[in-house]
Write a protein that holds these residues in place. Sequence first.
Motif, short mmCIF file in Angstrom:
data_model
loop_
_atom_site.label_atom_id
_atom_site.label_comp_id
_atom_site.label_asym_id
_atom_site.label_seq_id
_atom_site.Cartn_x
_atom_site.Cartn_y
_atom_site.Cartn_z
N UNK A 1 0.86 -1.27 -0.10
CA UNK A 1 -0.13 -0.07 0.01
C UNK A 1 0.82 1.31 0.07
N UNK B 1 1.82 4.69 1.66
CA UNK B 1 1.57 5.33 3.00
C UNK B 1 2.09 6.98 2.96
N UNK B 2 1.88 7.55 4.12
CA UNK B 2 2.21 9.30 4.10
C UNK B 2 1.63 9.62 2.64
N UNK B 3 0.44 9.47 2.59
CA UNK B 3 -0.36 10.10 1.33
C UNK B 3 0.41 10.11 0.11
N UNK C 1 3.77 9.33 -0.32
CA UNK C 1 5.21 9.73 -0.25
C UNK C 1 5.95 8.42 -0.08
N UNK D 1 -5.11 16.60 0.05
CA UNK D 1 -4.96 15.72 1.26
C UNK D 1 -6.34 15.57 2.15
N UNK D 2 -6.68 16.67 2.58
CA UNK D 2 -8.04 17.10 3.39
C UNK D 2 -9.23 16.79 2.38
N UNK E 1 2.44 20.61 -1.29
CA UNK E 1 2.33 19.29 -1.30
C UNK E 1 1.03 18.46 -0.63
N UNK F 1 3.42 13.00 11.47
CA UNK F 1 4.71 14.09 11.17
C UNK F 1 4.03 15.19 10.36
N UNK F 2 4.41 16.35 10.46
CA UNK F 2 3.96 17.48 9.72
C UNK F 2 3.98 16.94 8.19
N UNK F 3 2.98 17.50 7.47
CA UNK F 3 2.64 17.26 5.98
C UNK F 3 3.74 17.63 5.08
N UNK F 4 4.77 18.51 5.30
CA UNK F 4 5.71 18.89 4.47
C UNK F 4 6.98 17.91 4.57
N UNK F 5 6.93 17.12 5.67
CA UNK F 5 8.03 16.19 6.00
C UNK F 5 8.64 15.37 4.72
N UNK F 6 9.78 15.28 4.63
CA UNK F 6 10.42 14.35 3.78
C UNK F 6 10.69 13.14 4.48
N UNK F 7 9.90 12.02 3.99
CA UNK F 7 9.85 10.69 5.12
C UNK F 7 11.21 10.01 4.74
N UNK G 1 13.34 6.30 6.24
CA UNK G 1 13.19 5.09 6.97
C UNK G 1 14.50 4.61 7.35
N UNK H 1 9.97 4.32 10.45
CA UNK H 1 10.29 5.60 9.97
C UNK H 1 11.12 6.12 10.87
N UNK I 1 -4.29 16.07 10.45
CA UNK I 1 -5.23 17.33 10.07
C UNK I 1 -6.87 16.86 10.23
N UNK J 1 -2.82 11.02 8.40
CA UNK J 1 -1.87 11.30 7.09
C UNK J 1 -0.46 10.51 7.25
N UNK J 2 -0.41 9.65 8.18
CA UNK J 2 0.67 8.73 8.10
C UNK J 2 0.44 7.38 7.45
N UNK J 3 -0.31 6.77 8.05
CA UNK J 3 -0.64 5.47 7.33
C UNK J 3 -1.85 5.19 6.59
N UNK J 4 -2.39 6.19 6.50
CA UNK J 4 -3.53 6.12 5.72
C UNK J 4 -4.67 5.09 5.67
#
Lengths: 321, 248
Positions: free
Chosen positions: A133, A135-137, A139, A250-251, A269, B11-17, B19, B25, B36, B120-123
């Motif tokens: 899947x 994850x992180x919208x 990313x 996103x929202x 983003x 994590x804030x939406x603009x985070x570059x994730x 691992x 993470x 959000x 917004x993390x694991x959706x």
Amino acid sequence: MSVLVYTENWDGKFKKASYELVSYATQVAEMLNTSVTAISIGKVNDDELLKLGGFGATKILKADDQHLNGLDNQAYTDIIARAAIEEGAGVIVFSHNNTGKALASRLSVRLKAAVGAGLIKLPVSLSPFIVYKKVFSGKAFAQVELKTEVKILTLMQNSFELVEADSRAEIVSFAGETGVPKTVIKDVQKQTGKILLTDAEVVVSGGRGMKSPDNWGVIEELADALGAATACSRPVSDEGWRSHDEHTGQTGKIIAPNLYIAAGISGAIQHMAGISSTKCIVAINTDSDAPVFEYADYGVVGDALKVLPALTRAVKEAKSK
Amino acid sequence: MKILVCLGNVPDTTTKVKFADGAALDKTGIQWIINPWDELALTRAVELKEDSGNAVDQVTVITVGGKDAEPTLRKALAIGADEAIRIDAEPADAYSVAAQIAEAVRDKGFDLILSGIESSDYNGSMVSGMLAEFLNNPSVSAVSGILIQGSEVELTREIDGGKEQVVVPAPFVAAVQKGIAREPRIAAMRGIMMARKKPLTVIPAVDVNPLTEFVKFELPQPKPPCKMIDAEDIDVLVQWLQNEAKVL
């Protein structure tokens, strides 16, 4: 052991997403060497139900008791849980839409079955049972192990191709015994005649670069030419230029069309998170440094108010050939 | 009437994730925020309380997380929640989070239990319905409006291509989405000062095994650069969409 798939209906009809879902369930069943049973709740006629056979379902449970016409998450879970147990389902498949999410989550607790939520392809392996899947919208991607004997999978819309099959399905009435539904539906408002954003294969979307709500005609004309739905960015819906129903991001609505045309959208983003599963993105923006071009497959630097009518003309011309 | 809002710390939406070893993470340098959608739920809960006609006595927020989740709870208190609860466990999966919250709030008299429709993390979009099932409460998903009318709570539920007005008996669990509140509320300085004095209770976790486990994370392949088309030459775009991308 079988694979059970819940096929939601819309006013008694299925749609392409329903057939994608049955195709997916059929492929999972093939991996497991078993067959697919579909369960339909609410009023759907037999001709419509039999269409599910065309994508691989061999048995269709029809629970069409009168009291099941409106969605009540508890009552629907009662029925699906009973079907899963009677069919000896090892895997239960839902769409990852509002209804699917609401039912899969309840069923997970009811059956103590792990959920792989929002899957974008077939299981990666069966033993251990690993699913895939975003994850992180959008990313990143994740492989998730489901550690229970019975598994529940929810499939992202437009992430699996239709696979036609020539199985003949048998329809079996399924008793609609449930607890008393507690959801009272007092009123329904439906838009008619519009292509739904979440179903659309092509979407034309406008941002603040459209300058005024009065300029939306050029978006609608292109959408008409393409048979597309219309969408917008968050500032546009926050300003009240367009309805909140059109906000993609996103929202807002998360969509996965084949083609997304972003006109006058800078590409924050949060916006791109709503369309990360799109197959092809076209960006039109006056600013060649706008972030949207980092995500787009094709880009045009220019004023959307001029580029869109030219594109509409070119599309009409190409389609008339 | 008592409202509970379930919050995720993400994590804030603009985070570059990134691992660590591809299996978890990497939390270095991440700014954490209230998920959000949960923030929209909280905003609506606070609005309902502020409208004195509604007889909402209390808004409680709850999260499952370590001590590092407390700034997020303080922020929720600053926005207007009255009290916060932290269940002291790392959130392992939706099932275990829902089970933890169910144990903590069962028989505590919450009438409305709200959370965002997705995190917004694991959706996954699973916690809300799972919590409802653990509590054996009705659940309504995709809720874009909540109005309290006397003893009845009327919800707007989004359906494909429309809306429904529905009523379910309290206590119930609702997963809320866009439209529920106009904008998330920003904490004012006064709110931040007051938040320091509001109760934040830490309760121990119960023993629950997660049903799922992340085995591997991958970042997407870098995308080929955007192909640019001259605005004067838009026919080329249509040709590419037809013949190359094959989406027309």
